[in-house]
Design a protein around this motif. Structure first.
Motif: not given
Length: 168
Positions: A77-78, A81-85, A108-114
């Motif tokens: 999931a991480t 989220a971090l490749v999504g952008p 999306l990056t903040v979600l990826g960091l979480f």
């Protein structure tokens, strides 16, 4: 907002840039941040995927296997989220949506960091439960989660709040 404020990008003193120039700058900044985060996540996720093929994996008890499964899912999931952008940018390029793309990619990056925080916590829990035979592993992981949350979220949010307060 006055036309002078709009030419600067956002209110108050600062750079004199159009909304498009600001979006370009913010996108470049975001890409640099993503490069750092993606590299670490990809390495961590790669290691997680190999664990199941190790001989010792078969000796894990049910709880540790469940923690491992959750960790792998969080790692996936991480990564998403971090490749999504990057995918978002590629699919929206040329559509004159750069400012919107930057906002969505930033979220999306903040979600990826979480999710990275959760992946790190889960990974640490699994490793420390095995290394320490479960003696105090959860407490150490809890302390590290607080540390990550302070470094990654609380400190930047405090600095943003303080800057906003000083601008008034």
């Amino acid at each position: 907002m006055t036309s002078e404020d709009e030419s600067r990008g956002s209110g108050g003193g600062g750079r004199r840039e159009s909304a498009e120039e600001r979006a370009d700058r913010r996108w470049g900044d975001l890409l640099q941040e993503l490069r750092v985060a993606q590299t670490g996540v990809q390495i961590l996720f790669g290691f997680l995927l190999t664990v199941v093929f190790q001989q010792r994996f078969t000796t894990l008890d049910g709880t540790n296997r469940h923690i491992y499964i959750v960790t792998v899912l969080l790692g996936a999931a991480t990564t998403g989220a971090l490749v999504g952008p990057v995918s978002m940018h590629r699919l929206l390029t040329g559509r004159r949506l750069k400012p919107e793309t930057v906002v969505l990619a930033s979220r999306l990056t903040v979600l990826g960091l979480f999710l990275l925080l959760c992946t790190m916590a889960s990974s640490l829990l699994l490793v420390l439960r095995i290394a320490m035979r479960d003696n105090g592993a959860a407490w150490l992981v809890g302390a590290l989660v607080v540390w990550f949350a302070l470094c990654w979220f609380a400190l930047p949010l405090w600095a943003r709040h303080r800057a906003n307060r000083d601008d008034r």
